[in-house]
Write an enzyme that holds these catalytic residues in place. Structure first.
Site, PDB file in Angstrom:
ATOM      1  N   VAL A  18       0.836  -1.194   0.000  1.00 40.54           N
ATOM      2  CA  VAL A  18       0.000   0.000   0.000  1.00 40.54           C
ATOM      3  C   VAL A  18       0.882   1.258   0.000  1.00 40.54           C
ATOM      4  O   VAL A  18       1.937   1.295   0.612  1.00 40.54           O
ATOM      5  CB  VAL A  18      -0.946  -0.014   1.222  1.00 40.54           C
ATOM      6  CG1 VAL A  18      -0.174   0.085   2.528  1.00 40.54           C
ATOM      7  CG2 VAL A  18      -1.975   1.090   1.126  1.00 40.54           C
ATOM      8  N   GLY A  21       2.626   3.666  -4.702  1.00 35.07           N
ATOM      9  CA  GLY A  21       2.464   4.583  -5.830  1.00 35.07           C
ATOM     10  C   GLY A  21       2.023   3.919  -7.116  1.00 35.07           C
ATOM     11  O   GLY A  21       2.293   4.422  -8.214  1.00 35.07           O
ATOM     12  N   LYS A 140       9.827   6.405  -5.955  1.00 33.59           N
ATOM     13  CA  LYS A 140      10.097   7.492  -4.995  1.00 33.59           C
ATOM     14  C   LYS A 140      11.587   7.663  -4.700  1.00 33.59           C
ATOM     15  O   LYS A 140      11.971   8.099  -3.610  1.00 33.59           O
ATOM     16  CB  LYS A 140       9.318   7.262  -3.694  1.00 33.59           C
ATOM     17  CG  LYS A 140       7.804   7.122  -3.902  1.00 33.59           C
ATOM     18  CD  LYS A 140       7.070   6.968  -2.585  1.00 33.59           C
ATOM     19  CE  LYS A 140       5.577   6.743  -2.820  1.00 33.59           C
ATOM     20  NZ  LYS A 140       4.819   6.599  -1.546  1.00 33.59           N
ATOM     21  N   SER A 458     -34.161 -29.644  20.300  1.00 36.22           N
ATOM     22  CA  SER A 458     -35.589 -29.538  19.967  1.00 36.22           C
ATOM     23  C   SER A 458     -36.429 -30.562  20.729  1.00 36.22           C
ATOM     24  O   SER A 458     -37.646 -30.389  20.888  1.00 36.22           O
ATOM     25  CB  SER A 458     -35.794 -29.723  18.466  1.00 36.22           C
ATOM     26  OG  SER A 458     -35.348 -31.004  18.048  1.00 36.22           O
ATOM     27  N   GLY A 459     -35.805 -31.638  21.194  1.00 36.61           N
ATOM     28  CA  GLY A 459     -36.539 -32.671  21.925  1.00 36.61           C
ATOM     29  C   GLY A 459     -36.705 -33.966  21.170  1.00 36.61           C
ATOM     30  O   GLY A 459     -37.481 -34.831  21.583  1.00 36.61           O
ATOM     31  N   SER A 528     -30.110 -34.422  11.140  1.00 36.85           N
ATOM     32  CA  SER A 528     -30.250 -34.651   9.688  1.00 36.85           C
ATOM     33  C   SER A 528     -30.738 -33.387   8.980  1.00 36.85           C
ATOM     34  O   SER A 528     -31.871 -33.331   8.503  1.00 36.85           O
ATOM     35  CB  SER A 528     -31.178 -35.828   9.414  1.00 36.85           C
ATOM     36  OG  SER A 528     -32.388 -35.743  10.138  1.00 36.85           O
TER      37      SER A 528
END
Length: 622
Positions: A18, A21, A140, A458-459, A528
């Protein structure tokens, strides 16, 4: 125009860390090479050259490149397509995208900082993607008074990096993108530099474009059937060339035919080559679909349901062995999962480090399993048919880019699918002397598989256990299959990634079928989560013997119960691919029995299923 029509085209990428240039350099190149339209030129000056390629508002506000910017220009010697890519590490995916179609890479190095981690990462990706021509622009240098010693020091540092990579052709240029030194014109500020300008190198770079006429590859993108008398296969030729009458093989089926016609919008052609979009018709009526590949019979592609690949990981969510993905290569899409992550690359030293996952922007070597065979070539042999992307199946986001190194041994399961007749000839099940009907009569009941599906908590197991007690009290022969019990025994070799979860259900389905043949009422309590897997079990059994019970409990209620503490661990990231949190649950669309546990007790729910059995399954009186 006539002059430009005969010029060859060079695609190149500008990359690096980064603020090196890159956008300014491309802006200067276009400006000084007269590659800008007049309306753009009048709005551009030396202070905002980067705006030529940084077109997004966010890019101009932050002074960074975010997306890949493509620009076209031409000199008197060559035409160019430039890909200006981001330098930020978080946008490595965009860099890999721009590099994937490039012939050459311009790697910028800021003279203030020298070789950085992102310089190494981008160089490694460039090498990995098969780019063999690199121009290193040391930018640069004006800040150092164009000091030759600074230039030489950075050059030596980069050569040490390149020595560990496959980059045979490297040139160095000292530049100032802001002021235009050695971009298009030789700079008087570097009298010690004996090389060429950046543009001169770009114009003279030798790119090996020798055509691979031997390996014809045509991924079928679309079956074109405008009327009953025409069936064509549309797509873009990935490599090689084809002529009318040439013999081809359809992969993966292996069927052989020949080319009847090569059709385009402008009419028929006698031949076509790589890069052309055409519709091919065959002389035989064969089964060809999207995702198939037409190849010449003298040079077949590879085909396997297992492969080894280099992966550039592009997602904040790590790759691990518990995950499943969608692999897309050419026009093929199929499920894939990591079988083994061999190592990742340390971008500072390029050393291979052992790991069990890949993090964002890491590069590693991974073995994949596939749910069906993929048709491909090694990436080094064919860049078009040897590359793929990985897609997250929940978010549809691209999470990885892969380069295939080699096929691996085909799995036994696929080998059996590829030769079903041979497999059938070698398997001879012993016919039972006692039929399933006789065993059911012996137990004075009709066998069935009661399949309880729902979220964790959920049971399911509680209701199945209560039903088991109820059946036993009525002198029925039943057996309860529970998920945790199966995982500790028969299926203890399976992980929780999607492919192994599917295999878990497949094995349980086979066990349930055997129990049903024995005349038992089998109670199966498993999450499932996928409809496809539950349908597979239904199809194993005779009509009417599979009874799907949807234990419907809202996710928030399941989390409140959280008897085993699994949801809490999943929320913390300690359990990956957890249904309802980081993996989907596909609720039954038309279950045989729909139970809402918020509205009834476990005993009441078991009674509902029992009464359903009394009404639907003809229990024989004792």
């Amino acid at each position: 125009m006539a002059e430009h029509a005969t010029q060859d085209l060079l695609r190149f990428i500008t990359c690096g860390s980064v603020d090196d240039g890159k956008s300014t350099l491309i802006g200067r190149l276009l400006h000084d090479a007269d590659g800008l339209f007049d309306d753009v030129r009048k709005d551009i000056n030396a202070t905002n050259l980067a705006h030529i390629t940084d077109g997004l508002q966010a890019e101009r506000e932050q002074g960074i490149t975010i997306d890949v910017a493509y620009r076209y220009f031409a000199s008197s010697k060559r035409k160019f397509i430039i890909a200006d890519v981001p330098g930020h590490e978080q946008y490595t995916r965009n860099m890999a995208t721009g590099a994937s179609t490039s012939d050459l890479a311009v790697i910028l190095i800021d003279a203030q900082h020298g070789v950085q981690a992102q310089t190494r990462r981008h160089s490694f990706i460039v090498s990995l993607l098969g780019i063999r021509n690199v121009i290193v622009a040391i930018n640069k240098l004006d800040l150092f008074g164009f000091d030759q010693a600074r230039y030489k020091a950075i050059q030596q540092d980069y050569l040490q990096v390149a020595a560990q990579l496959e980059i045979p052709d490297i040139h160095f240029v000292p530049v100032s993108a802001l002021h235009g030194d050695n971009i298009v014109n030789k700079s008087p500020n570097t009298p010690w530099f004996r090389g060429r300008t950046l543009l001169d190198y770009l114009e003279r770079a030798h790119i090996d474009r020798s055509r691979n006429d031997k390996d014809f590859r045509f991924p079928v993108q679309w079956v074109n059937r405008p009327h009953a008398d025409f069936r064509g296969y549309a797509g873009t030729i990935a490599s090689g060339r084809i002529r009318k009458g040439d013999a081809i093989r359809v992969m993966p089926s292996g069927v052989i035919s020949s080319i009847d016609s090569i059709t385009t919008f402008d009419g028929e052609l006698p031949q076509a080559e790589a890069g052309q979009a055409v519709t091919l018709t065959l002389n035989d009526k064969v089964d060809v679909s999207r995702g198939d590949m037409l190849v010449n019979t003298s040079s077949l592609a590879q085909m396997s349901d297992r492969l080894r690949a280099r992966i550039v990981w592009l997602s904040p969510t790590p790759m691990n062995r518990d995950s499943d993905y969608l692999l897309k290569s050419t026009s093929q899409e199929l499920r894939a999962w990591p079988e083994k992550i061999h190592h990742r690359i340390d971008v500072h030293t390029f050393a291979e480090q052992a790991t069990d996952e890949l993090q964002l922007n890491e590069i590693g070597l991974v073995d994949f399993g596939l749910h069906q065979p993929l048709v491909f070539d090694r990436y080094k042999k064919n860049r078009r048919t040897g590359a793929f992307i990985l897609i997250d199946r929940m978010t549809n986001a691209t999470v990885g880019a892969g380069l295939i190194e080699q096929p691996l041994a085909t799995s036994p399961a696929l080998a059996q699918r590829q030769a079903p007749e041979q497999a059938a000839n070698n398997l001879h099940p012993q016919p039972p002397r006692i039929s399933a009907a006789k065993r059911a009569e012996q137990k004075q009941q009709q066998p069935a598989v009661i399949w309880f599906t729902g979220l964790s908590g959920s049971g399911k197991s509680s209701i199945a256990s209560a039903l088991d007690e109820l059946l036993t009290a009525h002198n029925k022969h039943s057996y309860l299959l529970d998920g945790d019990t199966m995982r500790q025994g028969l299926n203890r070799d399976l992980s929780f990634r999607e492919s192994d979860r599917r295999e878990n259900i497949r094995r349980i389905g086979e066990v349930a079928k055997l129990f049903s043949d024995a005349g038992l009422i089998t109670l199966a309590a498993f999450i499932s989560p996928f409809r496809e897997d539950r349908q597979l079990v239904r199809e194993l059994l005779p009509e009417g013997q599979f009874i799907e019970v949807f234990v419907d409990t809202p996710l928030e209620v399941c989390e409140q119960r959280d008897v085993k503490g699994l949801y809490a661990k999943a929320r913390k990231g300690e359990i990956r691919q957890f249904t309802g949190i980081s993996s989907p649950y596909e609720a039954p669309e038309k279950p045989d029995i729909h139970i809402r546990t918020e509205e009834m007790s476990v005993e009441d729910a078991a009674r509902v299923v029992f009464e359903y059995l009394l009404n639907q399954v003809p229990f024989k009186k004792q």
